[in-house]
Design a protein around this motif. Structure first.
Motif, PDB file in Angstrom:
ATOM      1  N   ILE A 119       0.823  -1.218   0.000  1.00  0.00           N
ATOM      2  CA  ILE A 119       0.000   0.000   0.000  1.00  0.00           C
ATOM      3  C   ILE A 119       0.857   1.267   0.000  1.00  0.00           C
ATOM      4  N   PRO A 120       1.869   1.382   0.880  1.00  0.00           N
ATOM      5  CA  PRO A 120       2.708   2.593   0.830  1.00  0.00           C
ATOM      6  C   PRO A 120       3.448   2.755  -0.496  1.00  0.00           C
ATOM      7  N   ILE A 121       3.931   1.639  -1.051  1.00  0.00           N
ATOM      8  CA  ILE A 121       4.656   1.723  -2.325  1.00  0.00           C
ATOM      9  C   ILE A 121       3.722   2.193  -3.437  1.00  0.00           C
ATOM     10  N   ALA A 122       2.533   1.580  -3.496  1.00  0.00           N
ATOM     11  CA  ALA A 122       1.561   1.971  -4.522  1.00  0.00           C
ATOM     12  C   ALA A 122       1.119   3.416  -4.319  1.00  0.00           C
ATOM     13  N   VAL A 157       3.430  10.425  -6.711  1.00  0.00           N
ATOM     14  CA  VAL A 157       4.416  10.936  -7.671  1.00  0.00           C
ATOM     15  C   VAL A 157       3.760  11.157  -9.028  1.00  0.00           C
ATOM     16  N   PHE A 158       2.939  10.203  -9.417  1.00  0.00           N
ATOM     17  CA  PHE A 158       2.221  10.306 -10.687  1.00  0.00           C
ATOM     18  C   PHE A 158       1.371  11.574 -10.740  1.00  0.00           C
ATOM     19  N   ILE A 181      10.098 -13.361 -11.771  1.00  0.00           N
ATOM     20  CA  ILE A 181       9.457 -12.619 -10.685  1.00  0.00           C
ATOM     21  C   ILE A 181       8.616 -13.541  -9.818  1.00  0.00           C
ATOM     22  N   HIS A 182       7.973 -14.526 -10.446  1.00  0.00           N
ATOM     23  CA  HIS A 182       7.070 -15.409  -9.711  1.00  0.00           C
ATOM     24  C   HIS A 182       7.796 -16.194  -8.626  1.00  0.00           C
ATOM     25  N   LYS A 183       9.111 -16.374  -8.794  1.00  0.00           N
ATOM     26  CA  LYS A 183       9.847 -17.226  -7.869  1.00  0.00           C
ATOM     27  C   LYS A 183      10.450 -16.441  -6.706  1.00  0.00           C
ATOM     28  N   LYS A 184      10.440 -15.133  -6.787  1.00  0.00           N
ATOM     29  CA  LYS A 184      11.086 -14.329  -5.767  1.00  0.00           C
ATOM     30  C   LYS A 184      10.270 -14.297  -4.479  1.00  0.00           C
ATOM     31  N   ALA A 185      10.983 -14.163  -3.370  1.00  0.00           N
ATOM     32  CA  ALA A 185      10.311 -14.141  -2.071  1.00  0.00           C
ATOM     33  C   ALA A 185       9.394 -12.930  -1.945  1.00  0.00           C
ATOM     34  N   GLN A 186       9.748 -11.845  -2.635  1.00  0.00           N
ATOM     35  CA  GLN A 186       8.961 -10.616  -2.537  1.00  0.00           C
ATOM     36  C   GLN A 186       7.862 -10.533  -3.597  1.00  0.00           C
ATOM     37  N   SER A 187       7.593 -11.644  -4.279  1.00  0.00           N
ATOM     38  CA  SER A 187       6.621 -11.595  -5.372  1.00  0.00           C
ATOM     39  C   SER A 187       5.241 -11.167  -4.883  1.00  0.00           C
ATOM     40  N   GLY A 188       4.855 -11.588  -3.671  1.00  0.00           N
ATOM     41  CA  GLY A 188       3.548 -11.211  -3.140  1.00  0.00           C
ATOM     42  C   GLY A 188       3.415  -9.709  -2.998  1.00  0.00           C
ATOM     43  N   ILE A 189       4.454  -9.074  -2.469  1.00  0.00           N
ATOM     44  CA  ILE A 189       4.447  -7.612  -2.315  1.00  0.00           C
ATOM     45  C   ILE A 189       4.394  -6.944  -3.681  1.00  0.00           C
ATOM     46  N   PHE A 190       5.191  -7.478  -4.600  1.00  0.00           N
ATOM     47  CA  PHE A 190       5.244  -6.869  -5.928  1.00  0.00           C
ATOM     48  C   PHE A 190       3.889  -6.931  -6.624  1.00  0.00           C
TER      49      PHE A 190
END
Length: 339
Positions: free
Chosen positions: A89-92, A98-99, A298-307
């Protein structure tokens, strides 16, 4: 010959269905494959000797694992990692702030009240490249790369593929745009198609959040036989095959691609349609190019859920923005944003 049913872990869109069926269908011991997105399952008919169901699932999983899927006898209990939202949420929100700031300052013009700009198409392409495009086009790239690597040629096929993809999106995007002018869509027709684009983006965004399984049933899709035909091209051993495959990706069942194609139809102009689809394809290029020349996944990365949750929130934002702009453009509501 016997038919077995397995649950597919990692399947999330229609592109996954095509990829699962194509990859398993290429195995010599498999005679028929039928994947089902709503059930997240696949039925496999073939000759597996005296192997147990567990052994068959493990054997077939080795083929699918490079693409981020595994098979199991029991359906995995879906565990929603709500903690991912604490970062997503903070990243989005930061991206959206910025947008809006850049939009207000006139530095970029990603969204206007009347059209999807080239910047929007590029950003949507970036997001698509790590979701549905990663699933089907990425799988196609990996499979094709493996085939040509056996011949000792690793670079030229990749270049031809991406050149063919960019060229086809430009030319065919222009054709779709030109077709729009022949239909005389009018204000009402354009409004309906813009609503459809917004709806598709909202569905895709919600699906990326991976918290509402029923949304998968709402995703638009081209007939699966088209995806299978395109995917089968990778097995043709010819110098120009990579370029042909790149051209054919315009017709693959990617929801993001289809949303841009629908919008392109509303432009009624060859050049506008061509550049919209070209910039969308250009947005997918960085990730797909990295995938071509590396083992990126990307699907295999640990952070994929966040991404994916971050990407989902951003896509939902674009969907809502397009929905509001459509209503404003049709005169149903007053402008809500001063840009």
């Amino acid at each position: 010959m016997q038919t077995y049913k397995f649950h597919v872990n990692g399947m999330h869109c229609n592109s996954c269905v095509v990829l699962t069926e194509s990859e398993l269908g290429d195995l010599p011991q498999v005679k028929q494959v039928k994947a089902c997105l709503p059930d997240l399952s696949v039925e496999v008919t073939g000759e597996f000797g005296e192997k147990t169901n567990e052994q068959i699932a493990a054997e077939l999983s080795t083929t699918l694992q490079p693409h981020g899927y595994t098979l199991s006898l029991e359906k995995e209990t879906k565990i929603i990692n709500w903690s991912d939202f604490y970062k997503a949420i903070p990243i989005a929100a930061g991206f959206i702030v910025v947008f809006i700031a850049l939009q207000k300052m006139g530095i970029v013009n990603l969204v206007t009240a009347s059209e999807v700009s080239y910047g929007t198409a590029f950003v949507i392409g970036l997001i698509a490249s790590v979701s549905t495009c990663m699933a089907i086009v990425g799988g196609l790239v990996l499979s094709m790369s493996a085939n040509f690597a056996k011949e000792g040629d690793k670079t030229k096929p990749q270049i031809l593929f991406h050149v063919g993809r960019l060229a086809s999106f430009f030319i065919l995007g222009g054709v779709v745009g030109a077709l729009g002018s022949t239909f005389q869509l009018g204000i009402a027709g354009t409004f309906i198609l813009n609503l459809l684009v917004a709806s598709v983006l909202l569905i895709l965004g919600i699906n990326l959040l991976d918290i509402f399984p029923w949304v998968k049933k709402l995703q638009p899709a081209m007939p699966t036989f088209i995806g299978k035909r395109v995917h089968s091209l990778k097995n043709i051993n010819h110098t120009l095959t990579p370029m042909l495959v790149g051209v054919a990706t315009f017709f693959l069942p990617c929801g993001f691609t289809q949303s841009m194609q629908i919008y392109t139809l509303t432009t009624g102009n060859f050049w506008t349609g061509a550049f919209i689809m070209f910039t969308f394809a250009l947005g997918t290029l960085p990730v797909l190019a990295l995938l071509s020349f590396s083992s990126l996944g990307i699907h295999k990365k640990a952070q994929s859920g966040i991404f994916f949750k971050t990407a989902g929130l951003v896509v939902i934002f674009f969907g809502i923005f397009n929905l509001i702009n459509s209503l404003v453009g049709f005169g149903l509501i007053p402008p809500l944003f001063n840009f």
